[in-house]
Design a protein around this motif. Structure first.
Motif, PDB file in Angstrom:
ATOM      1  N   ASN A   1      -5.326 -12.944 -16.601  1.00  0.00           N
ATOM      2  CA  ASN A   1      -5.390 -13.999 -15.582  1.00  0.00           C
ATOM      3  C   ASN A   1      -4.990 -13.514 -14.192  1.00  0.00           C
ATOM      4  OD1 ASN A   1      -6.209 -15.992 -17.483  1.00  0.00           O
ATOM      5  ND2 ASN A   1      -4.091 -16.109 -18.187  1.00  0.00           N
ATOM      6  N   ASP A   2      -5.289 -12.253 -13.882  1.00  0.00           N
ATOM      7  CA  ASP A   2      -4.938 -11.723 -12.553  1.00  0.00           C
ATOM      8  C   ASP A   2      -5.992 -12.058 -11.501  1.00  0.00           C
ATOM      9  OD1 ASP A   2      -7.042 -10.011 -13.087  1.00  0.00           O
ATOM     10  OD2 ASP A   2      -5.801  -8.217 -13.249  1.00  0.00           O
ATOM     11  N   LYS A   3      -7.033 -12.798 -11.908  1.00  0.00           N
ATOM     12  CA  LYS A   3      -8.110 -13.232 -11.015  1.00  0.00           C
ATOM     13  C   LYS A   3      -8.799 -12.035 -10.352  1.00  0.00           C
ATOM     14  CE  LYS A   3      -5.916 -17.649 -10.213  1.00  0.00           C
ATOM     15  NZ  LYS A   3      -5.302 -18.552  -9.264  1.00  0.00           N
ATOM     16  N   GLY A   4      -8.898 -10.929 -11.084  1.00  0.00           N
ATOM     17  CA  GLY A   4      -9.567  -9.748 -10.569  1.00  0.00           C
ATOM     18  C   GLY A   4      -8.747  -8.926  -9.606  1.00  0.00           C
ATOM     19  N   ARG A   5      -7.498  -9.281  -9.439  1.00  0.00           N
ATOM     20  CA  ARG A   5      -6.628  -8.556  -8.510  1.00  0.00           C
ATOM     21  C   ARG A   5      -5.790  -7.562  -9.299  1.00  0.00           C
ATOM     22  NH1 ARG A   5      -3.677 -13.615  -6.229  1.00  0.00           N
ATOM     23  NH2 ARG A   5      -3.718 -13.915  -8.467  1.00  0.00           N
ATOM     24  N   ASP A   6      -6.229  -6.318  -9.313  1.00  0.00           N
ATOM     25  CA  ASP A   6      -5.475  -5.308 -10.040  1.00  0.00           C
ATOM     26  C   ASP A   6      -4.411  -4.663  -9.154  1.00  0.00           C
ATOM     27  OD1 ASP A   6      -6.842  -5.647 -12.493  1.00  0.00           O
ATOM     28  OD2 ASP A   6      -8.513  -4.502 -11.715  1.00  0.00           O
ATOM     29  N   VAL A   7      -4.780  -4.317  -7.936  1.00  0.00           N
ATOM     30  CA  VAL A   7      -3.841  -3.736  -6.977  1.00  0.00           C
ATOM     31  C   VAL A   7      -4.117  -4.390  -5.623  1.00  0.00           C
ATOM     32  CG1 VAL A   7      -3.072  -1.630  -5.822  1.00  0.00           C
ATOM     33  CG2 VAL A   7      -3.739  -1.536  -8.234  1.00  0.00           C
ATOM     34  N   ILE A   8      -3.048  -4.773  -4.939  1.00  0.00           N
ATOM     35  CA  ILE A   8      -3.175  -5.418  -3.623  1.00  0.00           C
ATOM     36  C   ILE A   8      -2.365  -4.630  -2.607  1.00  0.00           C
ATOM     37  CG2 ILE A   8      -2.818  -7.535  -2.284  1.00  0.00           C
ATOM     38  CD1 ILE A   8      -2.716  -9.001  -5.035  1.00  0.00           C
ATOM     39  N   GLY A   9      -2.973  -4.340  -1.458  1.00  0.00           N
ATOM     40  CA  GLY A   9      -2.272  -3.705  -0.342  1.00  0.00           C
ATOM     41  C   GLY A   9      -2.092  -4.730   0.758  1.00  0.00           C
ATOM     42  N   PHE A  10      -0.848  -5.146   0.987  1.00  0.00           N
ATOM     43  CA  PHE A  10      -0.559  -6.169   2.002  1.00  0.00           C
ATOM     44  C   PHE A  10      -0.373  -5.504   3.365  1.00  0.00           C
ATOM     45  CE2 PHE A  10       0.939  -8.065  -1.993  1.00  0.00           C
ATOM     46  CZ  PHE A  10       0.209  -9.243  -1.978  1.00  0.00           C
ATOM     47  N   LEU A  11      -1.069  -6.039   4.360  1.00  0.00           N
ATOM     48  CA  LEU A  11      -1.007  -5.495   5.708  1.00  0.00           C
ATOM     49  C   LEU A  11       0.082  -6.139   6.560  1.00  0.00           C
ATOM     50  CD1 LEU A  11      -4.841  -5.252   6.094  1.00  0.00           C
ATOM     51  CD2 LEU A  11      -3.265  -3.315   6.101  1.00  0.00           C
TER      52      LEU A  11
ATOM     53  N   TYR B   1      -2.695   5.709  -5.329  1.00  0.00           N
ATOM     54  CA  TYR B   1      -3.674   6.026  -4.289  1.00  0.00           C
ATOM     55  C   TYR B   1      -3.496   5.113  -3.078  1.00  0.00           C
ATOM     56  CZ  TYR B   1      -8.140   5.939  -1.844  1.00  0.00           C
ATOM     57  OH  TYR B   1      -9.103   5.941  -0.870  1.00  0.00           O
ATOM     58  N   ALA B   2      -3.382   3.798  -3.333  1.00  0.00           N
ATOM     59  CA  ALA B   2      -3.235   2.831  -2.237  1.00  0.00           C
ATOM     60  C   ALA B   2      -1.944   3.080  -1.461  1.00  0.00           C
ATOM     61  CB  ALA B   2      -3.266   1.399  -2.778  1.00  0.00           C
ATOM     62  N   GLU B   3      -0.873   3.386  -2.167  1.00  0.00           N
ATOM     63  CA  GLU B   3       0.404   3.644  -1.491  1.00  0.00           C
ATOM     64  C   GLU B   3       0.315   4.865  -0.581  1.00  0.00           C
ATOM     65  OE1 GLU B   3       3.552   1.887  -4.776  1.00  0.00           O
ATOM     66  OE2 GLU B   3       3.029   4.015  -4.844  1.00  0.00           O
ATOM     67  N   ARG B   4      -0.408   5.853  -1.012  1.00  0.00           N
ATOM     68  CA  ARG B   4      -0.504   7.092  -0.232  1.00  0.00           C
ATOM     69  C   ARG B   4      -1.629   7.064   0.784  1.00  0.00           C
ATOM     70  NH1 ARG B   4       0.935  11.288  -5.077  1.00  0.00           N
ATOM     71  NH2 ARG B   4       3.038  10.506  -5.344  1.00  0.00           N
ATOM     72  N   LYS B   5      -2.655   6.259   0.524  1.00  0.00           N
ATOM     73  CA  LYS B   5      -3.836   6.201   1.390  1.00  0.00           C
ATOM     74  C   LYS B   5      -3.524   5.583   2.737  1.00  0.00           C
ATOM     75  CE  LYS B   5      -8.094   3.576   1.842  1.00  0.00           C
ATOM     76  NZ  LYS B   5      -7.698   2.621   2.835  1.00  0.00           N
ATOM     77  N   SER B   6      -2.795   4.505   2.728  1.00  0.00           N
ATOM     78  CA  SER B   6      -2.624   3.750   3.959  1.00  0.00           C
ATOM     79  C   SER B   6      -1.167   3.538   4.313  1.00  0.00           C
ATOM     80  CB  SER B   6      -3.314   2.390   3.833  1.00  0.00           C
ATOM     81  OG  SER B   6      -3.130   1.668   5.024  1.00  0.00           O
ATOM     82  N   LYS B   7      -0.812   3.996   5.466  1.00  0.00           N
ATOM     83  CA  LYS B   7       0.535   3.740   5.989  1.00  0.00           C
ATOM     84  C   LYS B   7       0.595   2.350   6.618  1.00  0.00           C
ATOM     85  CE  LYS B   7       1.904   7.851   4.958  1.00  0.00           C
ATOM     86  NZ  LYS B   7       2.488   8.065   3.673  1.00  0.00           N
ATOM     87  N   ASP B   8      -0.565   1.660   6.675  1.00  0.00           N
ATOM     88  CA  ASP B   8      -0.627   0.320   7.246  1.00  0.00           C
ATOM     89  C   ASP B   8      -0.067  -0.742   6.310  1.00  0.00           C
ATOM     90  OD1 ASP B   8      -1.852   1.358   9.502  1.00  0.00           O
ATOM     91  OD2 ASP B   8      -3.870   1.005   8.740  1.00  0.00           O
ATOM     92  N   TYR B   9      -0.011  -0.455   5.014  1.00  0.00           N
ATOM     93  CA  TYR B   9       0.484  -1.447   4.058  1.00  0.00           C
ATOM     94  C   TYR B   9       1.997  -1.574   4.152  1.00  0.00           C
ATOM     95  CZ  TYR B   9      -4.085  -0.985   1.769  1.00  0.00           C
ATOM     96  OH  TYR B   9      -5.426  -0.955   1.486  1.00  0.00           O
ATOM     97  N   VAL B  10       2.466  -2.802   4.243  1.00  0.00           N
ATOM     98  CA  VAL B  10       3.910  -3.030   4.190  1.00  0.00           C
ATOM     99  C   VAL B  10       4.377  -3.103   2.737  1.00  0.00           C
ATOM    100  CG1 VAL B  10       4.043  -4.170   6.434  1.00  0.00           C
ATOM    101  CG2 VAL B  10       3.685  -5.545   4.384  1.00  0.00           C
ATOM    102  N   GLU B  11       3.413  -3.353   1.838  1.00  0.00           N
ATOM    103  CA  GLU B  11       3.729  -3.415   0.414  1.00  0.00           C
ATOM    104  C   GLU B  11       2.446  -3.237  -0.389  1.00  0.00           C
ATOM    105  OE1 GLU B  11       5.546  -6.548  -2.873  1.00  0.00           O
ATOM    106  OE2 GLU B  11       5.521  -7.105  -0.767  1.00  0.00           O
TER     107      GLU B  11
END
Length: 79
Positions: free
Chosen positions: A41-51, A23-33
């Motif tokens: 121990n992911d500290k609540g970070r399941d998916v990250i969209g880097f701008l 979803y994140a990959e398709r939702k935003s073309k703004d993400y570079v990754e």
């Protein structure tokens, strides 16, 4: 035919994280990754969209995959 919301509820934890990643990959073309962390121990970070290529040093969006269980309602506490 089963409603999409019903099918999402039926996903296993790792399948839900994969769904959110796609979803994140398709939702935003703004993400570079887009990165799926979703592990112990992911500290609540399941998916990250880097701008930006700066990754965590720049701006980024966090997707945390949680499910509300029937046994306990979200937001309520017993003291």
């Amino acid at each position: 035919m089963t409603k999409p919301a019903t099918r999402i509820v039926e996903l296993e934890d790792n399948e839900l994280e994969e769904f959110v990643e796609i979803y994140a990959e398709r939702k935003s073309k703004d993400y570079v990754e887009v990165e799926r962390v979703g592990a112990a121990n992911d500290k609540g970070r399941d998916v990250i969209g880097f701008l930006s290529r700066a990754r965590h040093e720049g701006e980024w969006d966090l997707y945390q995959c949680k499910r509300k269980t029937r046994a306990r309602s979200s937001g309520s506490a017993r003291l």
